[in-house]
Scaffold this motif. Structure first.
Motif, PDB file in Angstrom:
ATOM      1  N   ARG A 181      83.086  50.878  55.616  1.00 58.41           N
ATOM      2  CA  ARG A 181      81.918  49.997  55.498  1.00 58.41           C
ATOM      3  C   ARG A 181      82.098  48.753  56.373  1.00 58.41           C
ATOM      4  O   ARG A 181      82.382  47.675  55.880  1.00 58.41           O
ATOM      5  CB  ARG A 181      81.712  49.602  54.038  1.00 58.41           C
ATOM      6  N   THR A 182      81.931  48.901  57.658  1.00 53.71           N
ATOM      7  CA  THR A 182      82.098  47.784  58.583  1.00 53.71           C
ATOM      8  C   THR A 182      80.793  47.430  59.296  1.00 53.71           C
ATOM      9  O   THR A 182      80.800  46.584  60.195  1.00 53.71           O
ATOM     10  CB  THR A 182      83.173  48.098  59.639  1.00 53.71           C
ATOM     11  N   LYS A 183      79.690  48.046  58.898  1.00 58.76           N
ATOM     12  CA  LYS A 183      78.388  47.748  59.499  1.00 58.76           C
ATOM     13  C   LYS A 183      77.325  47.693  58.407  1.00 58.76           C
ATOM     14  O   LYS A 183      77.342  48.484  57.471  1.00 58.76           O
ATOM     15  CB  LYS A 183      77.992  48.824  60.519  1.00 58.76           C
ATOM     16  N   THR A 184      76.410  46.750  58.549  1.00 61.38           N
ATOM     17  CA  THR A 184      75.260  46.643  57.651  1.00 61.38           C
ATOM     18  C   THR A 184      74.049  46.220  58.467  1.00 61.38           C
ATOM     19  O   THR A 184      74.132  45.271  59.254  1.00 61.38           O
ATOM     20  CB  THR A 184      75.511  45.601  56.544  1.00 61.38           C
ATOM     21  N   ASN A 185      72.944  46.920  58.276  1.00 63.15           N
ATOM     22  CA  ASN A 185      71.713  46.577  58.979  1.00 63.15           C
ATOM     23  C   ASN A 185      70.540  46.835  58.033  1.00 63.15           C
ATOM     24  O   ASN A 185      70.449  47.915  57.439  1.00 63.15           O
ATOM     25  CB  ASN A 185      71.559  47.419  60.250  1.00 63.15           C
ATOM     26  N   PHE A 186      69.683  45.828  57.888  1.00 66.41           N
ATOM     27  CA  PHE A 186      68.501  46.041  57.055  1.00 66.41           C
ATOM     28  C   PHE A 186      67.363  45.144  57.535  1.00 66.41           C
ATOM     29  O   PHE A 186      67.575  44.087  58.134  1.00 66.41           O
ATOM     30  CB  PHE A 186      68.793  45.799  55.570  1.00 66.41           C
ATOM     31  N   ASP A 187      66.149  45.592  57.284  1.00 70.56           N
ATOM     32  CA  ASP A 187      64.957  44.804  57.574  1.00 70.56           C
ATOM     33  C   ASP A 187      64.558  44.033  56.319  1.00 70.56           C
ATOM     34  O   ASP A 187      64.795  44.476  55.188  1.00 70.56           O
ATOM     35  CB  ASP A 187      63.806  45.717  57.994  1.00 70.56           C
ATOM     36  N   PHE A 188      63.970  42.878  56.510  1.00 68.42           N
ATOM     37  CA  PHE A 188      63.459  42.103  55.386  1.00 68.42           C
ATOM     38  C   PHE A 188      62.211  41.365  55.840  1.00 68.42           C
ATOM     39  O   PHE A 188      61.900  41.315  57.039  1.00 68.42           O
ATOM     40  CB  PHE A 188      64.525  41.135  54.851  1.00 68.42           C
ATOM     41  N   GLN A 189      61.476  40.832  54.902  1.00 67.83           N
ATOM     42  CA  GLN A 189      60.260  40.107  55.256  1.00 67.83           C
ATOM     43  C   GLN A 189      60.057  38.906  54.359  1.00 67.83           C
ATOM     44  O   GLN A 189      60.607  38.837  53.251  1.00 67.83           O
ATOM     45  CB  GLN A 189      59.045  41.031  55.195  1.00 67.83           C
ATOM     46  N   ASP A 190      59.264  37.954  54.851  1.00 60.83           N
ATOM     47  CA  ASP A 190      58.966  36.783  54.050  1.00 60.83           C
ATOM     48  C   ASP A 190      57.754  37.052  53.168  1.00 60.83           C
ATOM     49  O   ASP A 190      57.192  38.160  53.164  1.00 60.83           O
ATOM     50  CB  ASP A 190      58.767  35.539  54.936  1.00 60.83           C
ATOM     51  N   ASN A 191      57.348  36.044  52.407  1.00 64.39           N
ATOM     52  CA  ASN A 191      56.238  36.232  51.471  1.00 64.39           C
ATOM     53  C   ASN A 191      54.900  36.445  52.159  1.00 64.39           C
ATOM     54  O   ASN A 191      53.927  36.851  51.528  1.00 64.39           O
ATOM     55  CB  ASN A 191      56.142  35.014  50.536  1.00 64.39           C
ATOM     56  N   ASN A 192      54.851  36.169  53.458  1.00 64.52           N
ATOM     57  CA  ASN A 192      53.616  36.353  54.225  1.00 64.52           C
ATOM     58  C   ASN A 192      53.571  37.680  54.965  1.00 64.52           C
ATOM     59  O   ASN A 192      52.621  37.946  55.702  1.00 64.52           O
ATOM     60  CB  ASN A 192      53.457  35.202  55.225  1.00 64.52           C
TER      61      ASN A 192
END
Length: 262
Positions: free
Chosen positions: A48-59
């Motif tokens: 487990r040496t990599k992490t990638n994720f998308d996220f968004q704000d409240n808008n």
């Protein structure tokens, strides 16, 4: 002969370093952000040496978080580093942090660190917690003679400032010093602040100083429970300004690590 073989086997086992995988929490917080995740990170070369994720704000605006734990060349003073990048929906970099370290146990020793970015005028705190309950014995009052190296680079301005600094006490429990970037409307600040449970927070701040006020563009921060932990920290951060390009912020203690642990 049998006893000799057993002794050799025990010696080999004792010198073998078992790789670690540790849990950690990450939060992304701001007026329009409220993201919390529990993740795991392994030592270099493990799973487990990599992490990638998308996220968004409240808008509904979308962003990407990317973390890679990579090995550094043998001639570096640390064996590896966390490579952390925040991007917008178009893949444009908003912030970056390169945190050199001695393995995931060293990150647990550090406990809490993070990066605050100005994203469209909003301060967004990306915080990593490997041990949020650490207690220490360090106080700002002990750090009157501690030297740090301040290195700021802005390619668009052909500007670089490298200098050792000692932070003067500005009020009880706080040491702080700021430097203007020559005639450019920006300033760099180093601050040390007493926190609960014997911890000291180190802050590296980049400010926009246009007008009559200071506006925070980026802050890199970490907690230290001891002088040893404070001197073990080393990083390079980047802020990507819409008009003035890349601001590179480098930090290392004058009495910091010179060789990887044996």
């Amino acid at each position: 002969m049998k006893n000799a073989l057993i002794a050799v086997a025990l010696l080999s086992f004792s010198s073998f370093s078992i790789a670690d995988t540790l849990p950690f929490d990450i939060s992304i917080k701001g007026k329009s952000f409220a993201i919390n995740k529990s993740l795991k990170l392994s030592d270099i070369g493990e799973g487990r040496t990599k992490t990638n994720f998308d996220f968004q704000d409240n808008n509904g605006n979308k962003y990407n978080f990317d973390l890679k734990y990579v090995k550094l060349p043998d001639n570096r003073s640390y064996p590896g580093n966390l490579d952390i990048t925040i991007r917008d929906a178009d893949g444009k970099k908003l912030g970056y942090l390169f945190l050199a370290n001695n393995g995931v146990q060293a990150l647990k020793k550090l406990g809490v660190f993070g990066l605050i970015l100005d994203i469209d005028g909003e301060a967004v705190d990306i915080q990593f917690r490997f041990d949020a309950d650490k207690k220490g014995t360090l106080r700002v009052a002990q750090l009157g003679e501690e030297r740090f190296v301040q290195d700021t680079l802005v390619p668009k301005f052909s500007f670089q400032m490298i200098r050792p600094v000692i932070l003067p006490e500005t009020e009880p429990g706080i040491r702080s010093i700021s430097y203007k970037l020559d005639n450019h409307p920006y300033a760099i600040n180093y601050s040390l602040l007493d926190r609960d449970n014997g911890m000291v927070e180190f802050q590296h701040n980049l400010y926009d100083t246009q007008g009559n006020s200071q506006h925070l563009l980026e802050r890199i921060y970490f907690m230290a429970d001891s002088m040893e932990t404070l001197r073990e920290a080393m990083y390079a951060g980047k802020y990507f300004h819409k008009t003035d390009g890349t601001f590179k912020l480098v930090f290392y203690p004058a009495m910091g690590q010179t060789e990887p642990p044996k």
